[in-house]
Design a protein around this motif. Structure first.
Motif, PDB file in Angstrom:
ATOM      1  N   ALA A   1       0.897  -1.136   0.238  1.00  0.00           N
ATOM      2  CA  ALA A   1       0.134  -0.349  -0.157  1.00  0.00           C
ATOM      3  C   ALA A   1       0.971   0.715  -0.113  1.00  0.00           C
ATOM      4  O   ALA A   1       0.895   2.321  -0.396  1.00  0.00           O
ATOM      5  N   VAL A   2       2.202   1.198   0.424  1.00  0.00           N
ATOM      6  CA  VAL A   2       2.715   2.622   0.441  1.00  0.00           C
ATOM      7  C   VAL A   2       3.769   3.190  -0.751  1.00  0.00           C
ATOM      8  O   VAL A   2       3.409   3.582  -1.173  1.00  0.00           O
ATOM      9  N   ARG A   3       4.268   1.512  -1.881  1.00  0.00           N
ATOM     10  CA  ARG A   3       4.777   2.049  -3.391  1.00  0.00           C
ATOM     11  C   ARG A   3       4.178   3.049  -4.127  1.00  0.00           C
ATOM     12  O   ARG A   3       3.961   4.187  -4.600  1.00  0.00           O
ATOM     13  N   PRO A   4       2.522   2.366  -4.241  1.00  0.00           N
ATOM     14  CA  PRO A   4       1.673   3.694  -5.092  1.00  0.00           C
ATOM     15  C   PRO A   4       1.166   5.104  -4.425  1.00  0.00           C
ATOM     16  O   PRO A   4       0.990   5.952  -4.792  1.00  0.00           O
ATOM     17  N   ALA A   5       1.591   5.704  -2.942  1.00  0.00           N
ATOM     18  CA  ALA A   5       1.420   6.694  -2.494  1.00  0.00           C
ATOM     19  C   ALA A   5       2.492   7.964  -3.062  1.00  0.00           C
ATOM     20  O   ALA A   5       2.810   8.873  -3.119  1.00  0.00           O
ATOM     21  N   PHE A   6       4.252   7.284  -3.828  1.00  0.00           N
ATOM     22  CA  PHE A   6       5.211   7.784  -4.021  1.00  0.00           C
ATOM     23  C   PHE A   6       4.484   8.166  -5.599  1.00  0.00           C
ATOM     24  O   PHE A   6       4.331   7.429  -6.637  1.00  0.00           O
ATOM     25  N   THR A   7       4.652   9.492  -5.766  1.00  0.00           N
ATOM     26  CA  THR A   7       4.337   9.784  -7.063  1.00  0.00           C
ATOM     27  C   THR A   7       6.170   9.221  -8.368  1.00  0.00           C
ATOM     28  O   THR A   7       7.177   9.327  -7.336  1.00  0.00           O
ATOM     29  N   ASP A   8       5.809   9.388  -9.269  1.00  0.00           N
ATOM     30  CA  ASP A   8       6.931   9.214  -9.407  1.00  0.00           C
ATOM     31  C   ASP A   8       8.729   9.922  -9.929  1.00  0.00           C
ATOM     32  O   ASP A   8       9.517   8.890  -9.497  1.00  0.00           O
ATOM     33  N   ALA A   9       8.001  10.815  -9.846  1.00  0.00           N
ATOM     34  CA  ALA A   9      10.082  11.897  -9.376  1.00  0.00           C
ATOM     35  C   ALA A   9      10.004  11.175  -7.488  1.00  0.00           C
ATOM     36  O   ALA A   9      11.258  10.939  -7.208  1.00  0.00           O
ATOM     37  N   GLN A  10       8.877  11.219  -6.932  1.00  0.00           N
ATOM     38  CA  GLN A  10       9.936  10.962  -5.646  1.00  0.00           C
ATOM     39  C   GLN A  10      10.222   9.252  -5.629  1.00  0.00           C
ATOM     40  O   GLN A  10      11.144   8.973  -4.644  1.00  0.00           O
ATOM     41  N   PHE A  11       9.102   8.256  -6.570  1.00  0.00           N
ATOM     42  CA  PHE A  11      10.260   6.941  -6.163  1.00  0.00           C
ATOM     43  C   PHE A  11      11.559   6.738  -6.979  1.00  0.00           C
ATOM     44  O   PHE A  11      12.365   6.121  -6.313  1.00  0.00           O
ATOM     45  N   ALA A  12      11.623   7.622  -8.196  1.00  0.00           N
ATOM     46  CA  ALA A  12      13.234   7.897  -8.443  1.00  0.00           C
ATOM     47  C   ALA A  12      14.331   9.006  -7.528  1.00  0.00           C
ATOM     48  O   ALA A  12      15.273   8.072  -7.385  1.00  0.00           O
ATOM     49  N   LEU A  13      13.573   9.576  -7.048  1.00  0.00           N
ATOM     50  CA  LEU A  13      14.735  10.488  -5.761  1.00  0.00           C
ATOM     51  C   LEU A  13      15.136   9.576  -4.623  1.00  0.00           C
ATOM     52  O   LEU A  13      15.975   9.308  -4.747  1.00  0.00           O
ATOM     53  N   LEU A  14      14.051   8.529  -4.698  1.00  0.00           N
ATOM     54  CA  LEU A  14      14.612   7.825  -2.892  1.00  0.00           C
ATOM     55  C   LEU A  14      15.632   6.414  -3.652  1.00  0.00           C
ATOM     56  O   LEU A  14      16.650   6.226  -2.412  1.00  0.00           O
ATOM     57  N   CYS A  15      14.858   6.060  -5.036  1.00  0.00           N
ATOM     58  CA  CYS A  15      15.829   4.642  -5.311  1.00  0.00           C
ATOM     59  C   CYS A  15      17.217   5.296  -5.558  1.00  0.00           C
ATOM     60  O   CYS A  15      18.380   5.143  -4.902  1.00  0.00           O
ATOM     61  N   ARG A  16      17.397   6.455  -6.008  1.00  0.00           N
ATOM     62  CA  ARG A  16      18.568   6.889  -6.271  1.00  0.00           C
ATOM     63  C   ARG A  16      19.371   7.786  -4.613  1.00  0.00           C
ATOM     64  O   ARG A  16      20.509   7.723  -4.914  1.00  0.00           O
ATOM     65  N   CYS A  17      18.602   7.896  -4.148  1.00  0.00           N
ATOM     66  CA  CYS A  17      19.560   8.276  -2.420  1.00  0.00           C
ATOM     67  C   CYS A  17      19.932   6.945  -1.714  1.00  0.00           C
ATOM     68  O   CYS A  17      21.079   7.009  -1.406  1.00  0.00           O
ATOM     69  N   PHE A  18      19.258   5.967  -2.520  1.00  0.00           N
ATOM     70  CA  PHE A  18      19.853   4.353  -1.666  1.00  0.00           C
ATOM     71  C   PHE A  18      20.956   3.940  -2.293  1.00  0.00           C
ATOM     72  O   PHE A  18      21.948   3.466  -2.122  1.00  0.00           O
ATOM     73  N   ALA A  19      20.947   4.585  -3.915  1.00  0.00           N
ATOM     74  CA  ALA A  19      22.330   4.521  -4.776  1.00  0.00           C
ATOM     75  C   ALA A  19      23.465   5.087  -4.241  1.00  0.00           C
ATOM     76  O   ALA A  19      24.748   4.255  -4.356  1.00  0.00           O
ATOM     77  N   VAL A  20      23.274   6.440  -4.071  1.00  0.00           N
ATOM     78  CA  VAL A  20      24.491   6.766  -3.502  1.00  0.00           C
ATOM     79  C   VAL A  20      24.663   6.278  -1.676  1.00  0.00           C
ATOM     80  O   VAL A  20      26.204   5.854  -1.599  1.00  0.00           O
ATOM     81  N   ALA A  21      23.506   5.904  -1.093  1.00  0.00           N
ATOM     82  CA  ALA A  21      24.642   5.440   0.504  1.00  0.00           C
ATOM     83  C   ALA A  21      24.679   3.838  -0.215  1.00  0.00           C
ATOM     84  O   ALA A  21      25.903   3.643   0.889  1.00  0.00           O
ATOM     85  N   LYS A  22      24.262   3.521  -1.291  1.00  0.00           N
ATOM     86  CA  LYS A  22      24.923   2.150  -1.447  1.00  0.00           C
ATOM     87  C   LYS A  22      26.415   1.622  -1.960  1.00  0.00           C
ATOM     88  O   LYS A  22      27.252   1.512  -0.853  1.00  0.00           O
ATOM     89  N   SER A  23      26.684   3.283  -2.701  1.00  0.00           N
ATOM     90  CA  SER A  23      28.164   3.809  -2.962  1.00  0.00           C
ATOM     91  C   SER A  23      29.000   3.707  -2.120  1.00  0.00           C
ATOM     92  O   SER A  23      30.645   3.904  -2.170  1.00  0.00           O
ATOM     93  N   ARG A  24      28.560   4.565  -1.208  1.00  0.00           N
ATOM     94  CA  ARG A  24      30.136   4.683   0.119  1.00  0.00           C
ATOM     95  C   ARG A  24      29.485   3.518   1.143  1.00  0.00           C
ATOM     96  O   ARG A  24      29.798   3.972   2.029  1.00  0.00           O
ATOM     97  N   GLY A  25      28.903   2.499   1.097  1.00  0.00           N
ATOM     98  CA  GLY A  25      29.028   0.914   2.233  1.00  0.00           C
ATOM     99  C   GLY A  25      28.402   0.363   2.625  1.00  0.00           C
ATOM    100  O   GLY A  25      28.095  -0.180   3.585  1.00  0.00           O
ATOM    101  N   VAL A  26      26.908   1.605   2.756  1.00  0.00           N
ATOM    102  CA  VAL A  26      26.405   1.670   3.723  1.00  0.00           C
ATOM    103  C   VAL A  26      24.971   0.136   2.601  1.00  0.00           C
ATOM    104  O   VAL A  26      25.251   0.039   1.321  1.00  0.00           O
ATOM    105  N   ALA A  27      24.680  -0.570   3.642  1.00  0.00           N
ATOM    106  CA  ALA A  27      23.965  -1.660   2.752  1.00  0.00           C
ATOM    107  C   ALA A  27      22.573  -1.462   2.860  1.00  0.00           C
ATOM    108  O   ALA A  27      21.781  -1.414   3.517  1.00  0.00           O
ATOM    109  N   CYS A  28      22.405  -1.676   1.685  1.00  0.00           N
ATOM    110  CA  CYS A  28      21.069  -1.347   1.259  1.00  0.00           C
ATOM    111  C   CYS A  28      20.597  -2.199   0.105  1.00  0.00           C
ATOM    112  O   CYS A  28      21.122  -1.865  -0.430  1.00  0.00           O
TER     113      CYS A  28
END
Length: 258
Positions: A1-28
């Motif tokens: 039920a959570v995912r549909p609440a995100f707009t396309d832009a919010q979805f992409a922004l959140l994923c790319r924030c996770f990508a940055v964290a992952k590139s810095r060694g954070v397990a996600c």
């Protein structure tokens, strides 16, 4: 039920924030697994449903998607490489491929724009184009999905919302096989030059559509006493049996660099 609440832009922004964290060694892992944004998925289905003509309830066939001149330009850009791939117990692909990564050409831009538009998305959502060639009966691609499962790819570019497969050759005489087969849909599409076969890889809600599993069936020589099949299948003559263009449409803008 959570995912549909995100707009396309919010979805992409959140994923790319996770990508940055992952590139810095954070397990996600991707926050929404292998799903795509719900809004973009629903729009992609709606837009595609108005294009071309239906083959069943999932595929669309678009005639005259490519011209002879465009096909020649694309093939001239190709540097072919064997793309043999294996699983633990079998070879799943024996075709040849040519990535157009880094190729700057108007014809490449035209196909990215044309393919993405089928799903109502900008050209930057179209992944690097890939040519594929099946030149003899030993060439095939067994059943597979175009969906991505690599976390890094999902975080940076999003899921592959759709696929556009453009046929850049006809099958010559004395040849059978070569269809794009969808076993779970009971469909097999024969290549016709210039046409494009398009489908969504996700449901309108953005979840993976496993019924889009497909295969490139091997070419088969018909009764051919004069060995015309072998002559037509010689890539050195430019007469390879089947050439197609893969256009994969991703959920996030900027995927054209991937």
């Amino acid at each position: 039920a959570v995912r549909p609440a995100f707009t396309d832009a919010q979805f992409a922004l959140l994923c790319r924030c996770f990508a940055v964290a992952k590139s810095r060694g954070v397990a996600c892992a991707p926050p929404f697994g292998d799903a795509a944004p719900a809004d973009a998925s629903a729009r992609a289905h709606e837009t595609l449903s108005a294009r071309g003509r239906p083959l069943g309830d999932r595929l669309r066939l678009i005639d005259d998607f490519a011209t002879r001149d465009e096909a020649e330009q694309l093939v001239a850009l190709a540097t072919w490489q064997a793309s043999k791939a294996r699983t633990d117990d079998e070879t799943v692909r024996t075709s040849e491929t040519a990535s157009l990564a880094g190729v700057a050409a108007p014809v490449v831009d035209a196909f990215k724009r044309r393919a993405a538009a089928l799903f109502g998305l900008p050209p930057s959502c179209c992944e690097t184009l890939q040519l594929v060639r099946y030149a003899h009966p030993g060439h095939y691609y067994r059943e597979h999905l175009d969906l991505l499962d690599d976390p890094d790819q999902l975080l940076v570019g999003g899921q592959r919302l759709g696929t556009v497969l453009v046929y850049l050759s006809d099958l010559p005489p004395h040849t059978d096989g070569g269809e794009t087969a969808f076993p779970d849909l009971g469909l097999a599409v024969k290549p016709v030059f210039g046409s494009a076969l398009a489908w969504a890889n996700v449901t309108p809600r953005g979840t993976p559509d496993l019924l889009t599993r497909h295969a490139a069936l091997p070419l088969r020589p018909r009764d051919d006493p004069d060995h015309l099949f072998a002559a037509a299948a010689d890539p050195s003559t430019g007469n390879a049996h089947k050439i197609a263009l893969n256009c994969w449409i991703r959920a996030f803008p900027g995927a054209d660099a991937l």
